[in-house]
Design an enzyme around this catalytic site. Sequence first.
Site, PDB file in Angstrom:
ATOM      1  N   CYS A  22      -5.218  -0.729   8.714  1.00 44.18           N
ATOM      2  CA  CYS A  22      -4.796  -1.591   7.614  1.00 44.18           C
ATOM      3  C   CYS A  22      -3.439  -2.188   7.988  1.00 44.18           C
ATOM      4  O   CYS A  22      -2.838  -1.825   9.001  1.00 44.18           O
ATOM      5  CB  CYS A  22      -4.668  -0.778   6.325  1.00 44.18           C
ATOM      6  SG  CYS A  22      -3.431   0.534   6.447  1.00 44.18           S
ATOM      7  N   HIS A  51      -1.534   9.149  10.098  1.00 43.31           N
ATOM      8  CA  HIS A  51      -2.323  10.364  10.273  1.00 43.31           C
ATOM      9  C   HIS A  51      -3.490  10.124  11.238  1.00 43.31           C
ATOM     10  O   HIS A  51      -4.637  10.007  10.834  1.00 43.31           O
ATOM     11  CB  HIS A  51      -2.831  10.873   8.917  1.00 43.31           C
ATOM     12  CG  HIS A  51      -1.761  11.529   8.107  1.00 43.31           C
ATOM     13  ND1 HIS A  51      -1.829  11.660   6.735  1.00 43.31           N
ATOM     14  CD2 HIS A  51      -0.582  12.098   8.475  1.00 43.31           C
ATOM     15  CE1 HIS A  51      -0.735  12.281   6.306  1.00 43.31           C
ATOM     16  NE2 HIS A  51       0.028  12.552   7.343  1.00 43.31           N
ATOM     17  N   HIS A  84       4.060   6.880   5.328  1.00 44.93           N
ATOM     18  CA  HIS A  84       3.769   7.541   4.045  1.00 44.93           C
ATOM     19  C   HIS A  84       4.963   7.567   3.092  1.00 44.93           C
ATOM     20  O   HIS A  84       4.818   7.921   1.931  1.00 44.93           O
ATOM     21  CB  HIS A  84       3.294   8.980   4.311  1.00 44.93           C
ATOM     22  CG  HIS A  84       2.195   9.039   5.315  1.00 44.93           C
ATOM     23  ND1 HIS A  84       2.398   9.461   6.616  1.00 44.93           N
ATOM     24  CD2 HIS A  84       0.892   8.687   5.237  1.00 44.93           C
ATOM     25  CE1 HIS A  84       1.260   9.365   7.285  1.00 44.93           C
ATOM     26  NE2 HIS A  84       0.341   8.908   6.477  1.00 44.93           N
ATOM     27  N   CYS A 106       4.971   2.086   4.281  1.00 51.17           N
ATOM     28  CA  CYS A 106       4.088   0.973   3.911  1.00 51.17           C
ATOM     29  C   CYS A 106       4.623   0.307   2.641  1.00 51.17           C
ATOM     30  O   CYS A 106       4.949   1.000   1.671  1.00 51.17           O
ATOM     31  CB  CYS A 106       2.684   1.498   3.661  1.00 51.17           C
ATOM     32  SG  CYS A 106       1.579   0.228   2.991  1.00 51.17           S
ATOM     33  N   GLU A 136       2.952  11.459   1.350  1.00 54.91           N
ATOM     34  CA  GLU A 136       3.164  10.347   0.418  1.00 54.91           C
ATOM     35  C   GLU A 136       3.510  10.854  -0.976  1.00 54.91           C
ATOM     36  O   GLU A 136       4.409  10.335  -1.641  1.00 54.91           O
ATOM     37  CB  GLU A 136       1.918   9.450   0.362  1.00 54.91           C
ATOM     38  CG  GLU A 136       2.156   8.222  -0.490  1.00 54.91           C
ATOM     39  CD  GLU A 136       0.890   7.435  -0.775  1.00 54.91           C
ATOM     40  OE1 GLU A 136       0.773   6.920  -1.912  1.00 54.91           O
ATOM     41  OE2 GLU A 136       0.022   7.326   0.115  1.00 54.91           O
ATOM     42  N   THR A 174      -1.820   6.286  -2.724  1.00 53.88           N
ATOM     43  CA  THR A 174      -2.502   5.026  -2.395  1.00 53.88           C
ATOM     44  C   THR A 174      -3.842   5.216  -1.693  1.00 53.88           C
ATOM     45  O   THR A 174      -4.586   4.253  -1.522  1.00 53.88           O
ATOM     46  CB  THR A 174      -1.612   4.155  -1.479  1.00 53.88           C
ATOM     47  OG1 THR A 174      -1.334   4.874  -0.274  1.00 53.88           O
ATOM     48  CG2 THR A 174      -0.308   3.774  -2.171  1.00 53.88           C
ATOM     49  N   CYS A 204      -4.458   1.429  -2.563  1.00 46.42           N
ATOM     50  CA  CYS A 204      -4.214   0.188  -1.818  1.00 46.42           C
ATOM     51  C   CYS A 204      -5.512  -0.539  -1.533  1.00 46.42           C
ATOM     52  O   CYS A 204      -6.606   0.053  -1.523  1.00 46.42           O
ATOM     53  CB  CYS A 204      -3.421   0.491  -0.555  1.00 46.42           C
ATOM     54  SG  CYS A 204      -4.415   0.970   0.852  1.00 46.42           S
ATOM     55  N   SER A 232      -6.039  12.886   7.481  1.00 40.82           N
ATOM     56  CA  SER A 232      -6.017  11.524   6.944  1.00 40.82           C
ATOM     57  C   SER A 232      -6.762  11.498   5.617  1.00 40.82           C
ATOM     58  O   SER A 232      -7.995  11.588   5.574  1.00 40.82           O
ATOM     59  CB  SER A 232      -6.679  10.557   7.934  1.00 40.82           C
ATOM     60  OG  SER A 232      -7.023   9.346   7.293  1.00 40.82           O
ATOM     61  N   ASN A 234      -7.399   9.128   3.432  1.00 40.72           N
ATOM     62  CA  ASN A 234      -8.384   8.069   3.184  1.00 40.72           C
ATOM     63  C   ASN A 234      -9.644   8.267   4.020  1.00 40.72           C
ATOM     64  O   ASN A 234     -10.740   7.905   3.588  1.00 40.72           O
ATOM     65  CB  ASN A 234      -7.745   6.682   3.398  1.00 40.72           C
ATOM     66  CG  ASN A 234      -7.607   6.301   4.843  1.00 40.72           C
ATOM     67  OD1 ASN A 234      -8.516   5.746   5.441  1.00 40.72           O
ATOM     68  ND2 ASN A 234      -6.451   6.598   5.429  1.00 40.72           N
TER      69      ASN A 234
END
EC number: 1.17.7.4
Length: 323
Positions: A22, A51, A84, A106, A136, A174, A204, A232, A234
Amino acid sequence: MSAMTTATNQRRVLLANPRGYCAGVDRAVITVEKALEQYGAPIYVRKQIVHNTHVVRTLEERGAIFVEETEEVPEGAIVVFSAHGVSPAVHEQAHRRQLKTIDATCPLVTKVHKEAQRFASEDRDIILIGHIGHEEVEGTSGEAPDHIQIVESPDEVHKVEVRDPDNVSWLSQTTLSVDETNQTVDALRERFPNLLDPPSDDICYATSNRQDAVKAMAPECELVIVVGSDNSSNSVRLVEVALDAGANASYLIDNATLMDEAWLEGVTTVGVTSGASVPDILVRELLDKLAGHGFGSVSPVTTADETLTFSLPKELRRDLRAE
């Protein structure tokens, strides 16, 4: 989407798009690369910059040194803060040690930090939906530790205690599952009908887009393989989303060597995607391995077109310009 309707007796791969890097990850990785070019090795990085094991190892080979805490960085050295985000206390530690800091947080995480500051300035209780211990979440909590409490799932909402039920707001990490976060918010709103939302969605765009692509392809897949590291958030969520959306099986692997050939038995359609911190070379290696097992036909399943980019951290831009 015509690829989705082809005969399913032939072996094929459905390749999720968007997947992988991203804008925030891309910016963070380039920040470390440019810092190494600009200032020379070593460059210290607090926590993993993103990550992903492969990314961290590659940057280590180029002279980045990853540390857990700011105290491990020699006084006066350069330290990059990861994508993060970090709490104000970490910035203060770095200042005390006279470190030159480059903040690769980010911008979408920074937005959540600013929301936390604003809600705290209004003396609201803030419910932060996220995973306890995730960097984060620690960074966001540190913006307003006296106002924030963390909730990990809808099941924990009944434990929340606030000073004034009419003065409660919520924020989120996020990288969560969009659907589960919505369930948690619904449960919070049942308890606190005047719950105040953040001004815009905290999850996000990249997290949402990668989940949407998996939802689109998973019903066609007996197996979905997600490339990503265990830490990670996500990437882990993509496995859950694939199973919820109808895939018979889904696994998270760091790279192609970890694919178990037994997963392919009786399978005609494999879905492939990757988390937001995964370089595409790792996906290409997996596609090559699948092709070696007869899954040579690859059809993209595209649900969004991502064009967002972020400029590099201002500290680094200033020095690059000075050159």
